[in-house]
Write an enzyme that holds these catalytic residues in place. Sequence first.
Site, PDB file in Angstrom:
ATOM      1  N   MET B   1     -62.676  14.796 -54.109  1.00 31.63           N
ATOM      2  CA  MET B   1     -62.529  16.291 -55.284  1.00 31.63           C
ATOM      3  C   MET B   1     -61.716  14.862 -56.483  1.00 31.63           C
ATOM      4  SD  MET B   1     -63.937  18.537 -55.558  1.00 31.63           S
ATOM      5  CE  MET B   1     -65.080  19.652 -54.361  1.00 31.63           C
ATOM      6  N   CYS B   2     -61.149  15.499 -57.179  1.00 30.02           N
ATOM      7  CA  CYS B   2     -60.030  15.207 -57.987  1.00 30.02           C
ATOM      8  C   CYS B   2     -59.633  16.231 -58.379  1.00 30.02           C
ATOM      9  CB  CYS B   2     -61.505  13.985 -59.371  1.00 30.02           C
ATOM     10  SG  CYS B   2     -62.635  13.739 -58.863  1.00 30.02           S
TER      11      CYS B   2
END
Lengths: 264, 264
Positions: B1-2
């Site tokens: 994810m980010c």
Amino acid sequence: MCELLAMSANVPTDIVFSFTGLAERGGVTGPHIDGWGITFYEGKGSRSFKDACPSSESHIATMIKSFPIKSELVISHIRQANRGGVALENTHPFMRELWGKYWTYAHNGQLSGYEDKLTSLCFLPVGDTDSEQAFCWILDKVLEKFGYKAPEDLQSVYRYIAQLADQIRQFGVFNMILSDGEFLMNYCSNNLCYITRKAPFGKAKLIDTDVVVDFDKETTPNDIVTVIATRPLTHNEQWNILKPGQWTLFRKGEVVINHLEKTD
Amino acid sequence: MCELLAMSANVPTDIVFSFTGLAERGGVTGPHIDGWGITFYEGKGSRSFKDACPSSESHIATMIKSFPIKSELVISHIRQANRGGVALENTHPFMRELWGKYWTYAHNGQLSGYEDKLTSLCFLPVGDTDSEQAFCWILDKVLEKFGYKAPEDLQSVYRYIAQLADQIRQFGVFNMILSDGEFLMNYCSNNLCYITRKAPFGKAKLIDTDVVVDFDKETTPNDIVTVIATRPLTHNEQWNILKPGQWTLFRKGEVVINHLEKTD
């Protein structure tokens, strides 16, 4: 007017030496104090650094000189505003995506009477420079001719862009640098030159500041690096001076097309 | 994810405090080491800084913390790669021009089974992330609906984009931030929050590193500054946590649309 700088190389190369000379022209040895920008391609990606302040005083320009970014293709520009105020949106290089590639462009010169002639629909200028309007017009014309799918022969696109540049030149001075990340094109209206450095490499001395580089220590024997500039950046090397209407296409540092306008 | 970070403000504001917290998550307090980027709008212009290395180790990130750029609208992203390799062309935010405006976009999440559904013709991805493909699909759909001339009511465009985001969410997690330089939109799939700071300002303490800022000393009584993030960046403040399907539109730091999906 403005100053242009570009590089095409067959290996990722840092452009600090040339950029150091160019940046001096942004407020020290030249009057181009109305902003500057530089775009580095790294693979298919690209990143730009821009400032609306003089390059000789810019913290970002200092960082670029301190932490060199290695790239196979670079376009840079320092600006002395004529059309369009001093603002980030008027700072070159300009960039647009077409065919899944980032196209980057910078212009030196000034156009007149172009406003209702070089109009576009699909690509629109964000700022209010003659330069960006001409860029958007070029891309619109390219899209009109080639459609939404990239042709296999990208050199044919550059040949067409040269014809478009011939038309733009009717409106004034149009020295131009353009790239899709693979090829690098320059188009000369009155001021543009380039040098291709390859083995055996020697020393070069900047005109604008007291810096000498020994490329023999910085390179390998297989490196081929072309640098394009508005005016020569070094004292002791032979630069190729382009003629009006002449344009050159480079790939990995080497000339792939060198077109000199036929005269009667 | 980010992780995502964005700011909308009614005066040019520096985002160093929030960016300092975010950058720590790129390798120190978080695993998002696959690149980072930040886009600042200044007037109609914008400039982005990107790196494919961790933000906690990046010279460019250090420069941004040292020489704050004041902006009314900022979008930032630190990446933990899932779709698409670690490369500059896969680094957010992504940018395209439409209607003479620069549109900037960043995405947190992961999509599956979208490849032949979210396809586009006019705007094409340069890299190979799900994020950029979704962005290009959004812009193609917007162009198809509104044409080459910007509608007077730009909010109607964002309402339509929210409908498109609802469709994209069917393919996976889609937390998204998007701006044309005037409005700032966030769309929540599962992780997004924001805080609006205005007078009377207080102190805030970062979660990710030992930094406290007293906004009362940094601001004027008229300042309104909204910060959006994937997860709250400060300990001692009340962040608004968005619900799945909820989206918010900001202009000059203030909410102009707050849309909460109706449930049966």
